[in-house]
Design an enzyme around this catalytic site. Structure first.
Site, PDB file in Angstrom:
ATOM      1  N   GLU A  56       9.191  -7.707   2.381  1.00  0.00           N
ATOM      2  CA  GLU A  56       9.853  -7.559   3.721  1.00  0.00           C
ATOM      3  C   GLU A  56       8.976  -7.839   4.832  1.00  0.00           C
ATOM      4  O   GLU A  56       9.412  -8.629   5.775  1.00  0.00           O
ATOM      5  CB  GLU A  56      10.629  -6.272   3.732  1.00  0.00           C
ATOM      6  CG  GLU A  56      11.508  -6.018   2.577  1.00  0.00           C
ATOM      7  CD  GLU A  56      10.902  -4.943   1.516  1.00  0.00           C
ATOM      8  OE1 GLU A  56       9.822  -5.643   1.131  1.00  0.00           O
ATOM      9  OE2 GLU A  56      11.231  -4.054   1.337  1.00  0.00           O
ATOM     10  N   CYS A  90       7.889  -0.887   5.650  1.00  0.00           N
ATOM     11  CA  CYS A  90       8.807  -1.973   5.866  1.00  0.00           C
ATOM     12  C   CYS A  90      10.012  -1.619   6.968  1.00  0.00           C
ATOM     13  O   CYS A  90      10.218  -2.455   7.856  1.00  0.00           O
ATOM     14  CB  CYS A  90       9.237  -2.600   4.826  1.00  0.00           C
ATOM     15  SG  CYS A  90       7.890  -3.409   3.868  1.00  0.00           S
TER      16      CYS A  90
HETATM   17  N1  THU Z   1       7.253  -3.813  -3.019  1.00  0.00           N
HETATM   18  C1  THU Z   1       7.900  -4.669  -2.145  1.00  0.00           C
HETATM   19  O1  THU Z   1       7.462  -5.735  -1.921  1.00  0.00           O
HETATM   20  N2  THU Z   1       8.852  -4.030  -1.138  1.00  0.00           N
HETATM   21  C2  THU Z   1       9.454  -2.962  -1.146  1.00  0.00           C
HETATM   22  O2  THU Z   1      10.211  -2.454  -0.482  1.00  0.00           O
HETATM   23  C3  THU Z   1       8.766  -1.999  -2.069  1.00  0.00           C
HETATM   24  C4  THU Z   1       7.697  -2.386  -2.857  1.00  0.00           C
HETATM   25  C5  THU Z   1       6.190  -4.474  -3.547  1.00  0.00           C
HETATM   26  C6  THU Z   1       4.769  -3.642  -3.413  1.00  0.00           C
HETATM   27  C7  THU Z   1       4.091  -3.740  -4.686  1.00  0.00           C
HETATM   28  O3  THU Z   1       3.564  -5.236  -4.759  1.00  0.00           O
HETATM   29  C8  THU Z   1       5.140  -3.616  -5.671  1.00  0.00           C
HETATM   30  O4  THU Z   1       6.666  -3.864  -4.981  1.00  0.00           O
HETATM   31  C9  THU Z   1       5.481  -2.292  -6.417  1.00  0.00           C
HETATM   32  O5  THU Z   1       5.369  -1.039  -5.477  1.00  0.00           O
END
Ligand code: THU
Length: 128
Positions: A56, A90
């Protein structure tokens, strides 16, 4: 309300670019601006775990760097049984640009939930 099909497709496509060797949890995000432009982002992890950036924020920062500071919707796609929702960090970053934006969450199984960001982050920090 539109069904955000194009945005969801863009989020699912960019998810394939995720760099997630540690969590093995690829995430894709696509952000639409007031001008109708779409910016995408995937999660990018780092061996120093704390430096990982969520999908995000990558999408949001791409839009801002292109001069587009008015998001109207962000779609988020991951392979979860329930539609994935954005993390707290985020939510706060997106809130900076539009508390009212739509947040469209979808699992690869097609399940979908749609929120206003203000529902997901009530009482956001916004003044000092
Ligand atoms: N992650 C995201 O990209 N967006 C979210 O809203 C939650 C988590 C990613 C961060 C990390 O690379 C993986 O998901 C596990 O937490």
């Amino acid at each position: 309300m539109e069904d955000f099909t194009r945005l969801l497709e863009a989020a699912a496509a960019v998810r394939r670019h995720a760099y997630a060797p540690y969590s093995r949890f690829p995430v894709g995000a696509a952000l639409q601006t007031a001008d109708g432009m779409i910016f995408t982002g995937c999660n990018i992890e780092n061996v120093s775990f704390g430096l990982t950036v969520c999908a995000e924020r990558v999408a949001c920062f791409a839009a801002v760097a292109a001069g587009q500071k008015e998001p109207v919707a962000l779609a988020l796609v991951a392979d979860t049984p329930e539609p994935p929702v954005p993390c707290g960090a985020c939510r706060q970053v997106l809130h900076e640009f539009s508390p009212a934006m739509w947040i469209v969450c979808a699992g690869l199984n097609g399940q979908k939930r749609i929120f206003r960001l203000s529902e997901l982050l009530p009482e956001a920090f916004s003044e000092f």
